[in-house]
Design a protein around this motif. Structure first.
Motif, short mmCIF file in Angstrom:
data_model
loop_
_atom_site.label_atom_id
_atom_site.label_comp_id
_atom_site.label_asym_id
_atom_site.label_seq_id
_atom_site.Cartn_x
_atom_site.Cartn_y
_atom_site.Cartn_z
N CYS A 197 0.79 -1.19 -0.03
CA CYS A 197 0.00 0.07 0.15
C CYS A 197 0.88 1.25 0.03
N SER A 198 0.57 2.08 -0.91
CA SER A 198 1.70 3.21 -1.05
C SER A 198 1.07 4.57 -0.54
N SER A 199 1.55 5.57 -0.60
CA SER A 199 1.22 6.75 0.48
C SER A 199 1.54 8.20 -0.55
N TRP A 200 0.83 9.07 -0.46
CA TRP A 200 1.21 10.44 -0.94
C TRP A 200 2.49 10.86 -0.18
N GLU A 201 2.79 10.46 0.85
CA GLU A 201 4.11 10.72 1.64
C GLU A 201 5.34 10.42 1.00
N GLY A 202 5.13 9.52 0.08
CA GLY A 202 6.39 8.92 -0.79
C GLY A 202 6.80 7.73 -0.08
N THR A 203 6.16 7.07 0.82
CA THR A 203 6.37 5.84 1.37
C THR A 203 5.46 4.66 1.01
N GLY A 212 13.23 8.79 2.49
CA GLY A 212 14.35 9.39 1.47
C GLY A 212 14.38 8.84 0.12
N PHE A 213 13.49 7.77 -0.17
CA PHE A 213 13.61 7.31 -1.55
C PHE A 213 12.63 7.80 -2.49
N HIS A 214 11.46 8.22 -2.08
CA HIS A 214 10.45 8.96 -2.83
C HIS A 214 10.12 10.27 -2.09
N SER A 215 9.95 11.57 -2.88
CA SER A 215 9.67 12.60 -2.17
C SER A 215 8.20 12.71 -1.75
N PRO A 261 12.66 -4.19 9.64
CA PRO A 261 11.26 -3.65 9.39
C PRO A 261 11.28 -2.96 8.18
N GLU A 262 12.40 -1.85 8.10
CA GLU A 262 12.77 -0.89 6.80
C GLU A 262 13.46 -1.47 5.89
N VAL A 263 12.81 -1.45 4.57
CA VAL A 263 13.61 -2.03 3.57
C VAL A 263 14.18 -0.89 2.58
N THR A 264 15.57 -1.35 2.00
CA THR A 264 16.14 -0.41 1.05
C THR A 264 16.05 -1.04 -0.25
N PRO A 265 16.00 -0.20 -1.19
CA PRO A 265 16.15 -0.86 -2.64
C PRO A 265 17.08 -1.52 -3.11
N ILE A 266 17.10 -2.57 -3.95
CA ILE A 266 18.18 -3.15 -4.65
C ILE A 266 18.59 -2.63 -5.99
#
Length: 470
Positions: free
Chosen positions: A166-172, A193-196, A232-237
């Motif tokens: 589920c995505s949010s307009w907060e950028g997460t 920090g990955f999406h504004s 619990p927090e993921v980072t992109p590959i």
């Protein structure tokens, strides 16, 4: 009495008027005529040429230049536009060609087998049973994302229906997993920090943990969700700056190796998930923002929809636009292919859902006055036989029981009118309306077995709908 006349193309009277206008615009002073001739790279005077002949020569030269410029414009307007692709573009197109043809052959063979054994009574009972069960759907879960302060923009089941992104307009975005009780618990969320802002997500149809996201800054991120409780927090590959403006939607190709992105920069791009450093190719065609896309189930075609109110159908094997769907009077915000491979549903700002049949060209098959406000998402049920919606049905003699497939029997839509609706995908009649959101609904989805419907929106909640006893 006033009369209105249609313009006449290539009218000699109009051409004479244009020539007379050019003649009047020419300088009358011989010194000025000579200056204009020199500007054109012509001799200022010829032997035995008088003032009148010199002025006529200038007029003839200007007419020739005008005709040449007009010809260049026509030639440029007829020229096809291409954008450069990667070196392996031909190889990728060839692979898609082979796989899509094999998929189409398999799909058509299955449809022919079903048609040859078609029993109207069984199909009618099957559809009625599904409608009766879906009509009992009600709200069975409401979830808020801890710390989220903006609307939830998109919600999708993964390939096995056990996870929800589920995505949010907060950028997460957030990942929830189904527990033993049938409810969903948040297991992971995007690190900051990955999406504004304005994030959007899509799951891979082949890898239950692979996900691609896009954001308002134009970046694309690829994620691998391993559900490690220690992370619990993921980072992109992988991360790449994909577009110059907001990415409106991301979506995986049916084979799971490729994905596409649509953007407010009026382009859409096709990517290799294993080599996302550069797009496979970029495509233009819409006159306004490209809001969404949908892949054909065989993988050979992709449809795109834009805020120009047009839907375009593209052949991934050649890169050409092969059809346009024109009928909406406002922007297209959602679209989805049916599992049968020939129906396409489009949802629009004109509050309608249109059904298009690829076998019948550009004319719409049916128009559903679906909602009272913008139709924000449309999703077909793409299920299988392992569904509680499917029960054994008998023929007209109440014999030969058979359990039919539920795939393609329902269409789910949601809207800015705060509702989610389910439609029968044969006569396009409304089965049920799901009410519970307190603000605009931005996204909806239906599980592979059709037993659960998702929705999310401006009220910052993710909701699940279903029936306890199917």
């Amino acid at each position: 009495m006033n009369h209105t006349f249609a313009p006449v193309v290539n009218d000699p009277k109009l051409e004479k008027h244009e020539n007379d206008h050019l003649e009047l615009s020419l300088p009358t002073d011989d010194v000025e005529v000579r200056v204009e001739l020199r500007k054109l790279g012509q001799p200022a005077a010829l032997s035995g040429e008088g003032n009148r002949e010199r002025r006529a020569r200038l007029a003839a030269l200007l007419n020739e230049q005008k005709d040449a410029d007009s010809g260049d414009e026509d030639e440029e307007s007829d020229e096809e536009f291409y954008t450069p692709g990667r070196e392996d573009l031909t190889e990728i197109r060839t692979k898609i060609l082979h796989e899509s043809v094999l998929s189409a052959l398999k799909r058509v063979a299955a449809q022919k087998a079903f048609a040859s054994a078609h029993n109207f009574t069984k199909v009618l009972k099957h559809r009625r049973n599904i409608a009766a069960k879906v009509s009992k759907y009600e709200l069975n879960g409401s979830y808020t994302m801890r710390g989220n302060l903006r609307m939830l923009s998109r919600a999708r089941f993964n390939q096995n229906d056990l996870k929800i992104a589920c995505s949010s307009w907060e950028g997460t975005f957030y990942v929830l997993q189904k527990d033993e009780t049938g409810y969903y618990q948040e297991t992971q969320r995007l690190a900051s920090g990955f999406h504004s802002e304005m994030a959007t997500i899509a799951w891979s149809p082949k890898d239950e943990g692979l996900l691609v996201s896009g954001g308002g800054e134009g970046k694309v991120n690829i994620w691998k969700m391993d559900c490690d409780p220690q992370k619990p927090e993921v980072t992109p590959i992988s991360t790449v700056m994909a577009h110059s403006k907001r990415i409106a939607q991301t979506g995986f190709h049916p084979r799971g190796e490729y994905f596409a992105t649509t953007s407010f920069d009026q382009t859409w791009k096709f990517w290799d998930a294993n080599r996302p450093d550069m797009e496979v190719f970029e495509q233009e065609g819409h006159s306004k923002e490209v809001f969404l896309m949908a892949f054909h189930p065989d993988g050979g075609l992709i449809a795109t929809g834009g805020l120009d109110a047009n839907g375009l159908l593209w052949d991934l094997r050649t890169g050409r636009n092969i059809a346009a769907f024109e009928g909406h009077v406002k922007g297209i915000y959602s679209m989805d292919f049916a599992p049968n491979g020939y129906h396409l549903a489009t949802g629009s700002g004109d509050n309608s859902v249109k059904i298009w049949d690829l076998r019948k060209g550009r004319t719409e098959l049916f128009s559903i006055p679906a909602h009272t406000k913008i139709v924000s998402d449309v999703r077909f049920l793409k299920g299988n036989r392992a569904s509680k919606l499917a029960t054994a049905v008998t023929d007209e003699n109440d014999a030969n029981p058979e359990t039919l497939d539920v795939s393609g029997t329902c269409l789910v839509t949601c809207s800015y009118d705060n509702t989610v609706k389910v439609w029968s995908a044969d006569n396009w009649v409304n089965i049920t309306t799901l009410q519970g959101h307190t603000d605009r609904v931005l996204s909806c989805d239906i599980s592979q077995n059709g037993e659960t419907i998702l929705s999310c929106g401006w009220d910052r909640t993710l909701r699940t709908w279903g029936a306890e006893n199917l």
